[in-house]
Design an enzyme around this catalytic site. Structure first.
Site, mmCIF file in Angstrom:
data_model
loop_
_atom_site.group_PDB
_atom_site.id
_atom_site.type_symbol
_atom_site.label_atom_id
_atom_site.label_comp_id
_atom_site.label_asym_id
_atom_site.label_seq_id
_atom_site.Cartn_x
_atom_site.Cartn_y
_atom_site.Cartn_z
ATOM 1 N N TYR A 106 -8.153 30.908 2.583
ATOM 2 C CA TYR A 106 -8.223 29.456 2.392
ATOM 3 C C TYR A 106 -8.886 28.858 3.639
ATOM 4 O O TYR A 106 -8.339 27.978 4.303
ATOM 5 C CB TYR A 106 -6.842 28.851 2.145
ATOM 6 N N GLU A 108 -12.823 31.155 0.769
ATOM 7 C CA GLU A 108 -12.656 29.734 0.463
ATOM 8 C C GLU A 108 -13.237 29.460 -0.917
ATOM 9 O O GLU A 108 -14.347 29.917 -1.233
ATOM 10 C CB GLU A 108 -13.360 28.865 1.515
ATOM 11 N N CYS A 138 -6.899 -1.487 7.147
ATOM 12 C CA CYS A 138 -6.178 -0.228 7.366
ATOM 13 C C CYS A 138 -6.269 0.225 8.820
ATOM 14 O O CYS A 138 -7.352 0.230 9.424
ATOM 15 C CB CYS A 138 -6.745 0.851 6.448
ATOM 16 N N CYS A 174 0.925 4.497 3.844
ATOM 17 C CA CYS A 174 1.680 4.722 5.085
ATOM 18 C C CYS A 174 3.144 4.317 4.915
ATOM 19 O O CYS A 174 3.484 3.138 5.040
ATOM 20 C CB CYS A 174 1.054 3.933 6.235
ATOM 21 N N CYS A 209 0.843 -1.193 0.000
ATOM 22 C CA CYS A 209 0.000 0.000 0.000
ATOM 23 C C CYS A 209 0.880 1.246 0.000
ATOM 24 O O CYS A 209 1.843 1.342 0.760
ATOM 25 C CB CYS A 209 -0.919 0.006 1.221
ATOM 26 N N CYS A 213 0.489 22.317 5.203
ATOM 27 C CA CYS A 213 0.444 20.854 5.225
ATOM 28 C C CYS A 213 1.500 20.243 4.305
ATOM 29 O O CYS A 213 1.531 19.025 4.119
ATOM 30 C CB CYS A 213 -0.953 20.354 4.844
#
Length: 392
Positions: A254, A275, A99, A19, A16, A344
């Site tokens: 944002y 936004e 998961c 992660c 996967c 982020c």
């Protein structure tokens, strides 16, 4: 809320692509993420006053409140799968029914939808040939409220009794409460979750979540931090960086569902949020009985020219690609004394900080916060001030 127990390494960790830090001790994960942010700041010659230690997540497992799954297959012409892209094989999809970063409700819903889709005999949507029916599954859950919203995304290339699927989902024994099931039709050629038409099969097309004593209405496509408990840590840090707000006008650019705006509104003169996703900004200020929040739907680059209030302070929480350079120029021209930048993606942050630093802003404080254990993602909160700071 502590949930730091060590579990067995995920069954799908080697295939996967979700992660990358599965099986890596948590302290090492935190060290790696902190090191990445510090390394980028140093590489870009960003001067900073205080670089605080990274804050760990409240929970390492079952922390996500949203997942987007893709229909496909693991092997060419193999059985239908539903889940995440296979590591280094974008065309292959791994069924992630074990998961660890979601709770059991997500796993039950995934299995139920996959079983139903496979039994219809209709194929998944092939992203290169642009043929097929089943495209994506979107699941959102209010981790505080327990409300669950399911959206199944298909093309219009077949006719399926989707009410039957809704009934299967309704019959599930979930820890949370299923408040809505949607059928979203998407005939876009792009491999993204978007909507040409939305049909409510069951309940409603939104859920409620709570953060820091406020209530938020979340639609399928509105931006909301994907770790509710971690978001509280993130926004409390941002609120502390903002500092005194009495009699001040604050821009929340944002703004997503307006989380930051509404956290700051009770102690500010006015908060103006911008936004691009219109459905993300509607109703939430009214929901929390705040009459000094003014939300505008549209691209920051364009909307910022239409705002009449002059800000005293600006909060930035852009998407992963950071701030459009032209929009950043306009933001800088306001000349506010302080900005708080929530990021982020460290590379986007470092790029934008170069521009801000060259325009007279300095990093006064910087803190990394881990909202995404087992993945490489990390949030960063930066306090910027006009003029010089004591660099370290």
């Amino acid at each position: 809320m502590e949930n730091m127990e060590i579990r067995e390494v995920c069954r799908d960790k080697d295939i996967c692509g979700g992660c990358v830090y599965q099986g890596v001790p948590y302290e090492e994960q935190l060290s790696n993420k902190f090191g990445e942010v510090k390394g980028l700041l140093d590489k870009k010659d960003i001067r900073y006053g205080e670089l605080l230690p990274i804050e760990g997540a409240p929970s390492r497992y079952g922390y996500r409140n949203k997942m987007e799954y893709t229909f496909g297959d693991m092997e060419k012409n193999g059985p239908m799968t539903l889940g995440m892209h296979k590591k280094k094989h974008f065309m292959s999809i791994v069924t992630v029914d074990q998961c660890q970063i979601v709770d059991e409700d997500f796993r039950k819903i995934l299995t139920t939808v996959l079983d139903f889709a496979a039994k219809t005999g209709f194929p998944y949507y092939h992203k290169l040939r642009h043929t097929g029916f089943w495209r994506h599954l979107l699941v959102r859950k209010g981790l505080k409220t327990g409300e669950v919203l399911v959206a199944v995304v298909t093309s219009s290339q077949a006719q399926v009794n989707m009410m039957e699927l809704a009934e299967h989902l309704k019959a599930l024994d979930l820890e949370g409460s299923l408040v809505g099931v949607l059928h979203i039709i998407n005939d876009s050629l792009a491999d993204v979750v978007q909507c040409d038409e939305s049909r409510i099969l069951l309940g409603r097309d939104f859920l409620y979540e709570e953060l820091l004593g406020l209530r938020f209405k979340i639609s399928p496509f509105s931006f909301f931090q994907t770790n509710s408990f971690g978001a509280e840590v993130l926004y409390e840090t941002a609120r502390a960086y903002v500092g005194e707000t009495k009699d001040k006008v604050i821009y929340d650019l944002y703004s997503g569902t307006g989380t930051i705006a509404q956290i700051l509104a009770p102690v500010a003169k006015k908060v103006v949020g911008v936004e691009i996703v219109e459905e993300a900004v509607e109703a939430n200020a009214g929901l929390n009985q705040l009459d000094n929040c003014d939300f505008h739907a549209g691209d920051v680059l364009k909307v910022i020219d239409e705002l009449s209030e002059v800000p005293d302070l600006i909060v930035l929480d852009p998407p992963r690609d950071g701030i459009n350079p032209k929009a950043l120029e306009k933001i800088i021209r306001f000349g506010v004394e302080r900005m708080v930048y929530i990021s982020c993606k460290p590379t986007s942050l470092a790029r934008d900080l170069v521009t801000l630093q060259s325009s007279g802003y300095q990093v006064e404080k910087c803190c990394c916060i881990d909202l995404f254990p087992s993945t490489y993602h990390v949030e960063t909160v930066v306090l910027l001030s006009k003029g010089e700071v004591d660099s370290k």
